[in-house]
Design an enzyme around this catalytic site. Structure first.
Site, PDB file in Angstrom:
ATOM      1  N   GLY A 149       1.285   9.763   4.612  1.00  0.00           N
ATOM      2  CA  GLY A 149       0.620   8.935   3.967  1.00  0.00           C
ATOM      3  C   GLY A 149      -0.467   7.882   4.798  1.00  0.00           C
ATOM      4  N   GLY A 152      -3.512   5.725   3.799  1.00  0.00           N
ATOM      5  CA  GLY A 152      -3.127   4.686   2.768  1.00  0.00           C
ATOM      6  C   GLY A 152      -3.272   3.286   3.233  1.00  0.00           C
ATOM      7  N   ARG A 183      -3.206  14.003   3.536  1.00  0.00           N
ATOM      8  CA  ARG A 183      -3.972  15.289   3.253  1.00  0.00           C
ATOM      9  C   ARG A 183      -5.473  14.994   3.706  1.00  0.00           C
ATOM     10  NH1 ARG A 183      -3.357  14.743  -3.126  1.00  0.00           N
ATOM     11  NH2 ARG A 183      -3.999  12.730  -2.275  1.00  0.00           N
ATOM     12  N   HIS A 316      10.966  -4.860   2.398  1.00  0.00           N
ATOM     13  CA  HIS A 316      10.400  -5.584   3.415  1.00  0.00           C
ATOM     14  C   HIS A 316      10.882  -7.170   3.381  1.00  0.00           C
ATOM     15  CE1 HIS A 316       7.257  -6.402   0.513  1.00  0.00           C
ATOM     16  NE2 HIS A 316       6.876  -7.338   1.605  1.00  0.00           N
ATOM     17  N   HIS A 378      13.129  -7.434  -4.244  1.00  0.00           N
ATOM     18  CA  HIS A 378      12.878  -8.327  -3.321  1.00  0.00           C
ATOM     19  C   HIS A 378      13.947  -9.607  -3.703  1.00  0.00           C
ATOM     20  CE1 HIS A 378       9.873  -6.115  -1.670  1.00  0.00           C
ATOM     21  NE2 HIS A 378       9.044  -6.638  -2.347  1.00  0.00           N
ATOM     22  N   LYS A 471      11.828 -16.003 -10.753  1.00  0.00           N
ATOM     23  CA  LYS A 471      10.242 -16.134 -11.520  1.00  0.00           C
ATOM     24  C   LYS A 471       9.635 -15.438 -10.507  1.00  0.00           C
ATOM     25  CE  LYS A 471       8.300 -20.377 -11.323  1.00  0.00           C
ATOM     26  NZ  LYS A 471       7.850 -21.650 -11.913  1.00  0.00           N
ATOM     27  N   ARG A 523      16.152 -32.259   0.403  1.00  0.00           N
ATOM     28  CA  ARG A 523      15.813 -33.422  -0.192  1.00  0.00           C
ATOM     29  C   ARG A 523      16.876 -34.355  -0.377  1.00  0.00           C
ATOM     30  NH1 ARG A 523      10.743 -32.457  -3.728  1.00  0.00           N
ATOM     31  NH2 ARG A 523       9.943 -32.307  -1.487  1.00  0.00           N
TER      32      ARG A 523
END
Ligand SMILES: NC(=O)C1=CN([C@@H]2O[C@H](COP(=O)(O)OP(=O)(O)OC[C@H]3O[C@@H](n4cnc5c(N)ncnc54)[C@H](OP(=O)(O)O)[C@@H]3O)[C@@H](O)[C@H]2O)C=CC1
Ligand SMILES: O=C1O[C@H](COP(=O)(O)O)[C@@H](O)[C@H](O)[C@H]1O
Length: 628
Positions: A149, A152, A183, A316, A378, A471, A523
């Site tokens: 690929g 890409g 390809r 990753h 992730h 989130k 903090r």
């Protein structure tokens, strides 16, 4: 037992060379694409694989030592001959390793392994390969990295630049070549031209960068072929062999292609272009399926041709510096680990945001949505690393086993604990930003979420009742990824009256900023200097760019190097993957079956208000918004 015997040198080496001992299972590959050759299949029942790596300053010695260790560590036999001849030899480089037991063991090892080594060399030649005894004893091997690929986006943006960075830093072996496969018809020079635009001299030692680039590009080649054509892979094999020139060859394939062609490529490469004398490994990019069933099916199909040891499922985020540092922070600092539980932690937040939309990737994204794209992999991986128990060692299997335990202790996500959103067009400063469905590759009435917030729980003694809030969103006001740990209130706080009514604002918060501007800050409440007694919130701040001026390597560099070295710690094992999908599949199915309509939020905003309701249901406030 053996590991124990090695403890003395290990401790010494750890102190001097920051050494890591890793061991991996010696399961015998059964597929055509075994982690090596017929030769290795013959040898594997005899050998157990144990490897030992010294992490030294230069990647070159890291690789060289690993080669040495890997080759010779396989001399362990079933007759009780001790392992790690090479390991011991390497440790003996140290003048301090003079432990008597070790000396005795050394002699035994050398004798025992000499016999095995001769056998190994004899078997190598018997296997009919062009690998000679001389090659083996000289430690000559070649590495071919084939980027499937290659035309890409990911290949151009990340993989080739990471390979160049590794080359620049001396982390690739002496003898390597890089092949692009896709390809699209390209000549070698056209590939070089294409990738040269994306290589950067980003590393701090900039001298000779252009020369290095030229040298690197000369090692890059291209082969055009179909992804399902065995003949095309056989041609690739011929070209790889030319470059390998009869040396012991290791082959790494990086599947930077859409998932629907993973299996075709693995089949063709396994049958026609795997290494016959060294290892063959495959890095597989996400998405690994869309749900439990499709992921299970993909794993089953891949395992027709590959052993688990050959499959490197990449996430990753695990290669990001601050994610790698999580375990160091926790397990090497006494101040954190005792606090790491429901007793002191009120909630944990895992936040990902991007300030751009799906631009150019709408076709892919619409099939998956943000929960599959970011949360299920992730953020969940970060959660598992964050919440796991202390692993027995830093060995890949020990770490991954602890992560799996966390995932299997979690309750599957409930629909009532998730909210979804989708960005809509927005104009700001005279500029119009497109909505998600304005993307021509996205269906007009798509309900695919580009934002989601979720509350998850871990059903174990350490984390019972602690909300882990996630989130993730695209086209938000900012780009970032962080882990926020909000601690409980101080019981009977002496300084209560010095704070306003909002006690929540007085709790400690540990923030691990994964990106951008990597850093860790805590903090705390602090007295404002002066004669009065006024308190404020301040940060104990470890800002990476101030403390460590050297540029941080890209995640893909670390992961590619690990795959080359056979280090699996940062790759996803199949049971981890199954457990991860089991947590999200029911809610994903329900969202789709019930056609839940995402809450629209303007491009560039802070996301849907539903995220606040979800957090407040668990008495939580999103730390990133409080910070802003
Ligand atoms: N881009 C990114 O930022 C990220 C990508 N990924 C994952 O990495 C992989 C590669 O991503 P990316 O480079 O963006 O993908 P691309 O869509 O750019 O595809 C890579 C190459 O695969 C070939 N290809 C594309 N579509 C098809 C198809 N339908 N059938 C056969 N071949 C096709 C094309 O090469 P040719 O036509 O020359 O054969 C293309 O250049 C994907 O699995 C993706 O999910 C993961 C994280 C981030
Ligand atoms: O895996 C993916 O990650 C990128 C974000 O990666 P980052 O390293 O730039 O933070 C995301 O854009 C993409 O949609 C997703 O597939």
């Amino acid at each position: 037992m053996l590991e124990e015997q090695f403890d003395a040198p290990r401790q010494f080496c750890m102190a001097t060379h920051s050494m890591i001992i890793r061991s991996s299972s010696s399961s015998s590959p059964s597929s055509a694409f075994a982690d090596s050759s017929p030769l290795r299949e013959t040898l594997l029942p005899l050998f157990s694989i144990r490897s030992l790596t010294f992490q030294r300053k230069s990647c070159f010695s890291r690789l060289r030592l690993r080669f040495f260790a890997e080759k010779h560590s396989q001399l362990d036999s079933s007759n009780g001959c001790a392992t790690n001849f090479a390991s011991l030899q390497e440790c003996r480089l140290s003048p301090l390793v003079s432990n008597h037991n070790l000396l005795a063991l050394n002699v035994k090892l050398v004798l025992c392994c000499f016999v095995k080594f001769s056998k190994f060399v004899r078997l190598l030649s018997l296997a009919g390969e062009q690998v000679t005894e001389e090659h083996v004893t000289k430690g000559e091997s070649t590495l071919s990295i084939t980027v499937v690929g290659a035309s890409g986006d990911l290949a151009k943006k990340k993989i080739f630049p990471a390979l160049f960075a590794l080359y620049y830093e001396g982390c690739l072996p002496q003898d390597f070549s890089v092949f692009g496969y896709a390809r699209t018809k390209l000549t070698h020079d056209e590939l070089r031209e294409m990738i040269s635009g994306t290589l950067t001299c980003r590393i701090d030692q900039r001298e000779n960068c252009v020369d290095k680039m030229d040298q690197f590009l000369k090692r890059c080649f291209y082969h055009s072929g179909q992804y399902n054509s065995e003949e095309d892979f056989a041609e690739l094999n011929t070209k790889l062999k030319e470059k390998e020139a009869g040396k012991l060859s290791n082959r790494l394939y990086y599947l930077s292609i859409p998932p629907n062609i993973f299996v075709d490529v693995v089949r063709c490469a396994s049958l026609r272009a795997s290494s016959v004398s060294g290892w063959t490994r495959i890095i597989v990019e996400k998405p690994f399926g869309r749900d439990s069933e499709s992921s299970g099916e993909l794993t089953r199909c891949l395992k027709q041709y590959l052993t688990e040891e050959q499959i490197f499922r990449i996430d990753h985020y695990l290669g990001k510096e601050l994610v790698e540092n999580l375990s160091v922070l926790r397990f090497s600092n006494l101040v954190f680990e005792p606090l790491w539980s429901r007793n002191y932690i009120r909630n944990v937040q895992l936040i990902f945001s991007e300030d751009f939309g799906t631009e150019g990737r709408g076709g892919y994204f619409d099939q998956y949505g943000i929960i599959r794209d970011i949360m299920q992999n992730h953020l969940l991986q970060i959660l598992a690393l964050f919440a796991m128990e202390t692993p027995v060692s830093l060995d890949a299997e020990d770490i991954r086993s602890e992560k799996v335990k966390v995932l299997r202790s979690m309750k599957p996500l409930l629909l009532e604990n998730v909210i979804v959103g989708q960005y809509k067009e927005h104009s700001k400063g005279g500029k119009a930003y497109p909505g998600y469905t304005d993307d021509p590759t996205v269906p007009n009435h798509s309900l695919t979420p580009t934002f989601a917030a979720a509350a998850m729980f871990i059903n174990n003694a350490r984390w019972d009742g602690v909300p882990f809030l996630m989130k993730a969103g695209k086209a938000l006001h900012t780009r970032g990824a962080e882990i926020r740990v909000q601690f409980r209130h101080v019981p009977g706080n002496l300084y209560k009256k010095n704070f306003a009514t909002d006690l929540d604002k007085t709790t400690n918060e540990l923030v691990i900023r994964v990106q951008p501007d990597e850093g860790i800050y805590l903090r705390i409440n602090n007295k404002v200097p002066g004669l009065g007694m006024r308190l404020d919130r301040s940060d104990l701040n470890l800002l990476y760019r101030s403390r460590y001026p050297r540029e941080i390597p890209d995640a893909y560099e670390r992961l590619l190097l690990d795959a080359i070295e056979g280090e699996r710690r940062l790759f996803i094992r199949s049971d981890e993957l199954d457990a991860a999908w089991d947590l999200f599949t029911p809610a994903l199915k329900e969202l789709e079956q019930k056609k839940i309509i995402p809450e629209l939020y303007p491009y560039g905003s802070r996301g849907p208000v539903g995220a606040h309701y979800l957090a407040s249901k668990y008495n939580v406030r999103w730390g990133d918004l409080e910070d802003a």
